[in-house]
Design a protein around this motif. Structure first.
Motif, PDB file in Angstrom:
ATOM      1  N   VAL A   1     -25.426  -2.714 -23.288  1.00  7.36           N
ATOM      2  CA  VAL A   1     -25.726  -1.284 -23.138  1.00  7.36           C
ATOM      3  C   VAL A   1     -27.233  -1.126 -22.982  1.00  7.36           C
ATOM      4  N   ARG A   2     -27.633   0.066 -22.580  1.00  6.68           N
ATOM      5  CA  ARG A   2     -29.067   0.307 -22.443  1.00  6.68           C
ATOM      6  C   ARG A   2     -29.686   0.572 -23.810  1.00  6.68           C
ATOM      7  N   ARG A   3     -30.946   0.293 -23.914  1.00  8.20           N
ATOM      8  CA  ARG A   3     -31.668   0.654 -25.140  1.00  8.20           C
ATOM      9  C   ARG A   3     -31.773   2.174 -25.228  1.00  8.20           C
ATOM     10  N   ARG A   4     -31.847   2.638 -26.446  1.00  9.46           N
ATOM     11  CA  ARG A   4     -31.884   4.085 -26.699  1.00  9.46           C
ATOM     12  C   ARG A   4     -30.610   4.764 -26.189  1.00  9.46           C
ATOM     13  N   HIS A   5     -29.494   4.030 -26.322  1.00  7.10           N
ATOM     14  CA  HIS A   5     -28.193   4.604 -25.961  1.00  7.10           C
ATOM     15  C   HIS A   5     -27.891   5.751 -26.930  1.00  7.10           C
TER      16      HIS A   5
ATOM     17  N   GLN B   1     -26.388   2.211 -31.173  1.00  4.36           N
ATOM     18  CA  GLN B   1     -27.785   1.938 -31.518  1.00  4.36           C
ATOM     19  C   GLN B   1     -27.956   0.674 -32.349  1.00  4.36           C
TER      20      GLN B   1
ATOM     21  N   CYS C   1     -16.660   5.352 -25.103  1.00  2.56           N
ATOM     22  CA  CYS C   1     -17.679   5.383 -24.050  1.00  2.56           C
ATOM     23  C   CYS C   1     -17.111   4.949 -22.701  1.00  2.56           C
TER      24      CYS C   1
ATOM     25  N   LYS D   1     -28.864   0.030 -17.481  1.00  3.56           N
ATOM     26  CA  LYS D   1     -30.090   0.649 -18.004  1.00  3.56           C
ATOM     27  C   LYS D   1     -30.358   2.039 -17.415  1.00  3.56           C
TER      28      LYS D   1
ATOM     29  N   THR E   1     -27.748   4.224 -16.998  1.00  2.00           N
ATOM     30  CA  THR E   1     -26.611   5.060 -17.386  1.00  2.00           C
ATOM     31  C   THR E   1     -26.294   4.847 -18.867  1.00  2.00           C
ATOM     32  N   ASN E   2     -25.204   5.452 -19.323  1.00  3.73           N
ATOM     33  CA  ASN E   2     -24.707   5.217 -20.675  1.00  3.73           C
ATOM     34  C   ASN E   2     -23.468   4.330 -20.666  1.00  3.73           C
TER      35      ASN E   2
ATOM     36  N   ILE F   1     -21.042   0.979 -20.704  1.00  2.00           N
ATOM     37  CA  ILE F   1     -20.955  -0.315 -21.385  1.00  2.00           C
ATOM     38  C   ILE F   1     -20.422  -1.338 -20.390  1.00  2.00           C
TER      39      ILE F   1
ATOM     40  N   CYS G   1     -32.290  -3.293 -21.860  1.00  2.00           N
ATOM     41  CA  CYS G   1     -30.888  -3.532 -22.210  1.00  2.00           C
ATOM     42  C   CYS G   1     -30.802  -4.281 -23.534  1.00  2.00           C
TER      43      CYS G   1
END
Length: 297
Positions: free
Chosen positions: A173-177, A181, A192, A235, A237-238, A240, A256
């Protein structure tokens, strides 16, 4: 009297027969398409048969060509055996080109390290990297692909194989999802949106089957035919993505992050595969040993 035929024309015949495309056949033989077209005209004249007819974007063999193909394959194999008979392989002096069939993950993970090794230890050896697809077994059997590396269980029957390392799946997942977290829970995994990745020519469909057997549901928002570019989508989008761990380790850690999955998927082995015709070939044995030394864990 019928003139004798050049071995290069037989190689062209088999390349067209394998690829069903003149451009791809020419590329596999490192010749131009005009030369391939001229060669095909010579083959047609020699055998007094069209050999291949265009159907849509494919060049399909005639019945005569289908009968001829096994004979040409055997001839090419015997020619290779004569050409390679007791030939020593010196990597420092060799100008050999090796064709590697790789999955996209193997491409990302292994090629840079292999290229660096060759730069020092076999500076004139060349690499031709091609994707694993439905044609790979045939290309390996006729000598056009020297070695295939990846998670490709369909190659295990009838081919030699050697395990290099084991992989497991993780969540990417991207950071700061906004939701995920510090850990990835099953509830978040199912709530998700997801990217579904099932590269053709690989065994990664097994992960999809395992998810179904576990009764885990996913909301698929995007499907991709390979892992290349998955991190760029993640990175931005939200979404997974469920990816092999070593791929996650290669991706941009600034944007990521990877998480242990909240359920157990089967692990899988990344192997190198080769055809029996290459088993005792000195060049191929050298390449296999190099790959094993570099990548075995």
């Amino acid at each position: 009297m019928m003139t004798s035929i050049d071995i290069r024309l037989l190689q062209l015949f088999y390349a067209i027969y394998t690829h069903e495309n003149i451009s791809q056949a020419a590329q596999s033989l490192d010749i131009g398409q005009p030369a391939a077209s001229i060669g095909l005209a010579k083959l047609r004249k020699h055998f007094d048969n069209d050999l291949f007819v265009r159907v849509g974007h494919r060049m399909l063999p005639t019945e005569f060509a289908k009968e001829l193909a096994p004979l040409i394959s055997e001839t090419l194999e015997r020619f290779r055996l004569v050409n390679d008979y007791r030939r020593a392989f010196n990597p420092l002096e060799s100008t050999r080109e090796f064709t590697l069939g790789l999955t996209d993950i193997s491409h990302l993970q292994l090629v840079p390290k292999l290229a660096a090794y060759l730069h020092t230890h076999a500076p004139s050896v060349r690499l031709n990297v091609v994707p694993i697809d439905g044609y790979t077994p045939s290309l390996m059997s006729n000598g056009q692909v020297d070695l295939a590396i990846g998670f490709i269980p369909q190659l295990e029957a009838g081919f030699y194989q050697q395990t290099l390392f084991r992989q497991r799946y993780v969540g990417l997942v991207r950071r700061r999802h906004p939701v995920i977290q510090t850990q990835l829970s099953l509830a978040d995994y199912e709530a998700c949106d997801h990217i579904e990745v099932v590269p053709s020519g690989t065994g990664h469909f097994m992960a999809e089957n395992a998810l179904q057997k576990l009764g885990i549901t996913r909301k698929i928002q995007m499907r991709m035919p390979g892992y290349l570019g998955v991190d760029a989508v993640v990175k931005a989008t939200n979404l997974i993505a469920t990816v092999p761990e070593k791929l996650g380790d290669l991706l941009d850690s600034n944007d990521c992050q990877i998480f242990t999955l909240p359920f157990k998927l089967p692990t899988f082995d990344v192997k190198q595969h080769w055809h029996a015709r290459m088993h005792k070939n000195p060049d191929n044995r050298w390449l296999r040993q190099v790959c094993f030394d570099l990548f075995h864990q």
